[in-house]
Design an enzyme around this catalytic site. Structure first.
Site, PDB file in Angstrom:
ATOM      1  CE1 TYR A  78      42.375  36.224  36.724  1.00  0.00           C
ATOM      2  CE2 TYR A  78      40.079  36.731  36.287  1.00  0.00           C
ATOM      3  CZ  TYR A  78      41.405  37.103  36.268  1.00  0.00           C
ATOM      4  OH  TYR A  78      41.774  38.340  35.798  1.00  0.00           O
ATOM      5  CE1 TYR A 100      43.208  40.284  39.493  1.00  0.00           C
ATOM      6  CE2 TYR A 100      45.031  41.530  38.566  1.00  0.00           C
ATOM      7  CZ  TYR A 100      43.859  40.831  38.409  1.00  0.00           C
ATOM      8  OH  TYR A 100      43.323  40.659  37.154  1.00  0.00           O
TER       9      TYR A 100
END
Length: 387
Positions: free
Chosen positions: A282, A332
């Site tokens: 992440y 995203y």
């Protein structure tokens, strides 16, 4: 608790900017694709985990679970949903768990309004970070920039070291159809020429919001044998929280993997950093990749820039990282970006840069600010091919 939990379905809607598709429809498309992948019908899903409050989604998607609830820990939510699903399955509370996300981020422009209880997703107030918002700390870039400045000053690193991360991830994304960086590789010089966003982070250090939906289906290892989708086992998981580091003043120097999340996940899986074939981190900003490489033990403190420059995170390196372009150059979808790519890699079906003979994948997720800048939750997953 995650031992035996298995991913049997992965569904993804189109991913990109300004798709012209509503958030709810993106979620439905992802659900449809996940169920088709798993070979399951809607009535077999007995638990739904969603993100945010979407009371109409069950009706719109034609689902009728015994249990449905929202889970919100920011970008850590997707990985955390896997942990929760595994516990529900292991304790007999659920048989087939659907975890779904979908947002159309690139619709209306944000409004410059202060944070308040009535703020919705289009309000800039949704990007406030606790009380520091009162002093001008607005948006995640400002938070990550503090960590980046500390890292550069502590280890003598430079903006070019951040650029090296961006170049590698864009190289992955540049050949992945549908990625935001598709067909557009970048150089260090182009990174350095991009405008400053929050010192020391430049435009090409930052991810951009995209529209898209992702859904995964989990069940037990025993039931997985009856599903159509190639199974991916959850070998280990761990959770941690960076708020504890507020009290000793070390928050800007940590990303959250240490000391708890990584240790617990590696321990449950019975492996160490050297056993990881591929990593999906992440990392909405380049500094997050550098810091996590060190926290997870792939290299020592201050060594991540050299690790990246030596090619270790590239396609032929010892630890191919964010192989779909990541959040920076892929798409995203919060923590579903690394989770979905991790599943594809373990299935051996990544459309580009499939890591040959990859057996074990590290997936991380961070988010859910605890009222203080940088005080995010962190979740570690270790995924693997069934043993």
């Amino acid at each position: 608790m995650t031992s035996g939990a298995t991913v049997v379905g992965l569904g993804m809607s189109p991913q990109g900017r300004r798709l012209g598709i509503s958030s709810r429809e993106l979620r439905r498309q992802a659900i449809d694709a996940a169920l088709l992948d798993a070979g399951l019908c809607r009535t077999q899903i007995d638990t739904c985990i969603c993100f945010g409050v979407q009371p109409e989604d069950l009706r719109y998607a034609g689902l009728s679970p015994r249990m449905s609830f929202a889970l919100n820990s920011g970008g850590a939510s997707p990985a955390l949903s896997v942990v929760v699903a595994a516990a529900l399955i292991a304790t007999g509370r659920a048989e087939y768990v659907l975890s779904v996300y979908g947002e159309a981020f690139t619709g209306d422009a944000p409004r410059m309004e202060p944070h308040h209880d009535g703020a919705d997703r289009s309000d800039i107030g949704g990007y406030s970070y606790g009380y520091p918002y009162l002093y001008g700390l607005v948006g995640p870039a400002a938070v990550y920039a503090m960590a980046a400045r500390r890292y550069l000053d502590t280890f003598g690193a430079t903006s070019e070291d951040l650029a090296a991360v961006a170049v590698v991830e864009r190289a992955y994304g540049a050949v992945r159809p549908g990625a935001v960086g598709y067909g557009r590789p970048i150089t260090v010089s182009e990174h350095q020429a991009s405008r400053m966003i929050v010192d020391p982070l430049r435009l090409l250090d930052c991810s951009r919001p995209t529209d898209g939906g992702v859904a995964v289906v989990l069940t037990s290892a025993e039931r997985a044998a009856d599903c159509a989708g190639d199974p991916v086992e959850v070998l280990g998981s761990g959770c941690g929280h960076n708020i504890a580091n507020w009290w000793d003043g070390t928050m800007p120097g940590r990303f959250g993997a240490a000391p708890d999340a990584a240790r617990l996940a590696f321990g449950e899986a019975g492996i160490g950093p050297d056993d990881i074939s591929v990593a999906q981190l992440y990392a909405p900003f380049t500094i997050a990749t550098l810091m996590q490489l060190e926290e997870y033990g792939f290299c020592g403190p201050g060594e991540a820039p050299d690790f990246v420059r030596a090619g270790h995170t590239g396609p032929t390196g010892s630890l191919p990282t964010n192989t779909g372009g990541g959040q920076h150059s892929g798409f995203y979808a919060t923590g579903f970006t690394p989770l979905s790519e991790g599943i594809l890699q373990m299935r051996g079906t990544a459309p580009t840069h499939q890591v040959p003979d990859a057996e074990v994948c590290l997936v991380s997720g961070s988010g859910g600010n605890g009222g203080v800048q940088g005080s995010w939750a962190h979740v570690t997953l270790v995924l693997g091919r069934p043993r």
